[in-house]
Design an enzyme around this catalytic site. Structure first.
Site, short mmCIF file in Angstrom:
data_model
loop_
_atom_site.label_atom_id
_atom_site.label_comp_id
_atom_site.label_asym_id
_atom_site.label_seq_id
_atom_site.Cartn_x
_atom_site.Cartn_y
_atom_site.Cartn_z
N SER A 22 42.53 -32.85 2.33
CA SER A 22 41.38 -32.00 2.65
C SER A 22 40.63 -31.66 1.36
CB SER A 22 41.90 -30.71 3.32
OG SER A 22 40.91 -30.12 4.10
N PRO A 23 39.31 -31.53 1.43
CA PRO A 23 38.60 -31.21 0.19
C PRO A 23 39.04 -29.85 -0.36
CG PRO A 23 37.16 -31.00 2.12
CD PRO A 23 38.42 -31.64 2.58
N ALA A 57 34.18 -29.90 -2.56
CA ALA A 57 32.75 -29.58 -2.41
C ALA A 57 32.06 -29.87 -3.74
CB ALA A 57 32.59 -28.12 -2.04
N GLN A 99 32.88 -34.76 -0.68
CA GLN A 99 32.22 -33.76 0.15
C GLN A 99 30.96 -33.28 -0.59
OE1 GLN A 99 33.79 -29.72 0.73
NE2 GLN A 99 33.77 -30.11 2.93
N TYR A 182 28.63 -21.77 3.87
CA TYR A 182 27.74 -22.29 2.85
C TYR A 182 26.40 -22.67 3.50
CZ TYR A 182 31.99 -21.88 0.21
OH TYR A 182 33.11 -21.36 -0.37
N ARG A 230 31.80 -31.72 8.12
CA ARG A 230 32.74 -30.60 8.34
C ARG A 230 32.00 -29.42 8.95
NH1 ARG A 230 37.75 -28.08 4.82
NH2 ARG A 230 38.84 -29.70 5.97
N LEU A 304 46.76 -25.27 8.21
CA LEU A 304 48.19 -24.96 8.36
C LEU A 304 48.93 -26.03 9.16
CD1 LEU A 304 48.39 -21.07 8.75
CD2 LEU A 304 49.01 -22.49 6.80
N GLY A 326 45.60 -29.47 3.13
CA GLY A 326 45.20 -28.92 1.85
C GLY A 326 46.39 -28.46 1.05
N ARG A 327 46.75 -27.20 1.24
CA ARG A 327 47.72 -26.56 0.34
C ARG A 327 49.08 -27.23 0.31
NH1 ARG A 327 46.20 -21.03 3.01
NH2 ARG A 327 45.93 -22.56 4.66
#
Ligand SMILES: Cc1cc2nc3c(=O)[nH]c(=O)nc-3n(C[C@H](O)[C@H](O)[C@H](O)COP(=O)(O)O)c2cc1C
Length: 373
Positions: A22-23, A57, A99, A182, A230, A304, A326-327
């Site tokens: 994931s970005p 991003a 992205q 954004y 996205r 998650l 991501g994390r």
């Protein structure tokens, strides 16, 4: 048979499995340039057997950065550094995209470890933010200037120019950042867009910027390059995006040449800045499923997803076509290998490069077959 480890083709790009980085902003750039940290971070992930990766991003104009540490692609000079990251992923078989982003009224923010608030007055790194309307993202945040129609046109053109640079850097695909409060999301949501011109009011008008950016990006992409978008599929706050609006948007994006919708949520803010979406494992998967079903477009689920079984289920049940992480990948860049083992693949080590996989094979090679050390 594992659904997670089956390939997916979008236009001319094949993701060898459904796991995608994931970005994630790294807050490590100076003047938007790729540096040592980006090379190190992405090299580590490129060795992890992912099907795809999306760079953070990356701002299409300098004032479109979230923080002074965000990557940029507003000049030809940015291409060389980005192409090094692309080459790293390609050497190891991972499809890689970037992205493209404009932070709008959430720009000019301090780095996370500096508190993540607005850059204070007097800070030489601070800049004036602009958005759909002169409405602050949250209390204590600077009030943005309202973009003129001419300025909106310049931003649309900047997305097109950034796409041409991304292709020059060798990326396989592009993702447009239309989420998390954004610029594009701020135009989509009623709470942040009070314009009375062609870009505000009805949902058709609020979608106009998203669709103009999509058309500009698509026009700058070769036919074989996929385009992802996205969204924050829901905001969970009054005046934020709703799933019904997002399905309408996804249909329009599909008609404008988007190949896959990446379904995140939240981030629009409001007076309190609080989002109404509570994260739990796989909490955004139903959003990806709803967009896929409602708009008839491939989707990516994110949020998650840390458990191989959950990732497998998302694809097996047809909720989404790709799974972004991501994390967990920050902690475990070889998650794909762990997933392949836990899901019972016959040769899980084959998801990793030979120089790792060879020695991880469950049946150790005979001494004669072992390379001399
Ligand atoms: C450090 C960090 C940076 C992020 N930067 C971006 C970004 O540049 N663009 C974006 O769309 N989402 C960004 N996100 C959100 C992630 O892409 C992802 O949607 C979110 O972390 C949920 O997935 P996870 O639970 O697997 O981490 C970021 C998240 C983190 C933790």
């Amino acid at each position: 048979m594992s659904h997670l480890f089956s390939p997916l083709a979008l236009r001319g790009t094949t993701f060898r499995n459904r796991l995608v980085l994931s970005p994630m902003c790294q807050y490590a750039a100076e003047n938007g340039f790729v540096g040592d940290w980006h090379r190190e971070h992405h090299a580590r992930l490129a060795l992890g057997g992912l099907g795809g990766a999306i760079l953070e991003a990356t701002a299409v104009v300098p004032e479109g950065r979230i923080t002074p540490g965000c990557l940029g692609i507003w000049s030809e000079d940015h291409i060389a550094g980005l192409s090094e990251i692309v080459a790293t992923y390609h050497r190891h078989g991972t499809a890689v995209g970037i992205q493209l982003a404009h932070a709008g009224r959430k720009a000019s923010t301090a780095l996370p470890w500096e508190g993540n608030g607005p850059l204070p007055e007097g800070d030489p790194r601070r800049w004036t933010t602009k958005g759909p309307s002169a409405l602050a993202f949250a209390e204590g945040r600077p009030t943005p200037e309202m973009l003129t129609e001419a300025e909106i046109g310049d931003i649309v053109a900047a997305f097109g120019a950034a796409t041409r640079r991304a292709m020059a850097a060798g990326f396989d695909f592009v993702e447009i950042h239309g989420a998390h409060g954004y610029l594009i999301h701020a135009f989509l949501a009623d709470i942040s867009n009070r314009r009375t011109d062609a870009y505000g009011g009805s949902i058709e008008n609020r979608m106009r910027l998203a669709l103009e950016v999509t058309s500009a990006v698509r026009a700058a992409l070769p036919e074989e390059a996929p385009l992802l978008f996205r969204v924050s599929a829901i905001d969970g706050v009054a005046g934020g995006t709703t799933i019904e609006e997002t399905v309408s948007l996804a249909k329009a994006l599909k008609a404008a040449g988007v190949d896959l919708v990446d379904c995140s949520s939240g981030g629009i803010g409001g007076p309190s800045g609080v989002t109404g979406v509570k994260p739990t494992p796989g909490f955004q998967v139903p959003l990806a499923a709803e967009v896929k079903r409602g708009a008839g477009i491939p989707t990516m689920a994110v949020g998650l997803i840390r458990d191989p079984e959950l990732a497998e289920t998302v694809v097996a049940e047809g909720s989404a076509d790709l799974v972004a992480m991501g994390r967990e990948l920050l902690a475990d860049s070889a998650f794909a290998y762990r997933a392949a083992r836990e899901l019972g693949l016959e040769d899980p080590e084959s998801v990793l490069p030979l120089r790792f996989g060879f020695f991880l094979a469950r049946r150790p090679p005979s001494p004669a077959a072992r390379p001399a050390s």
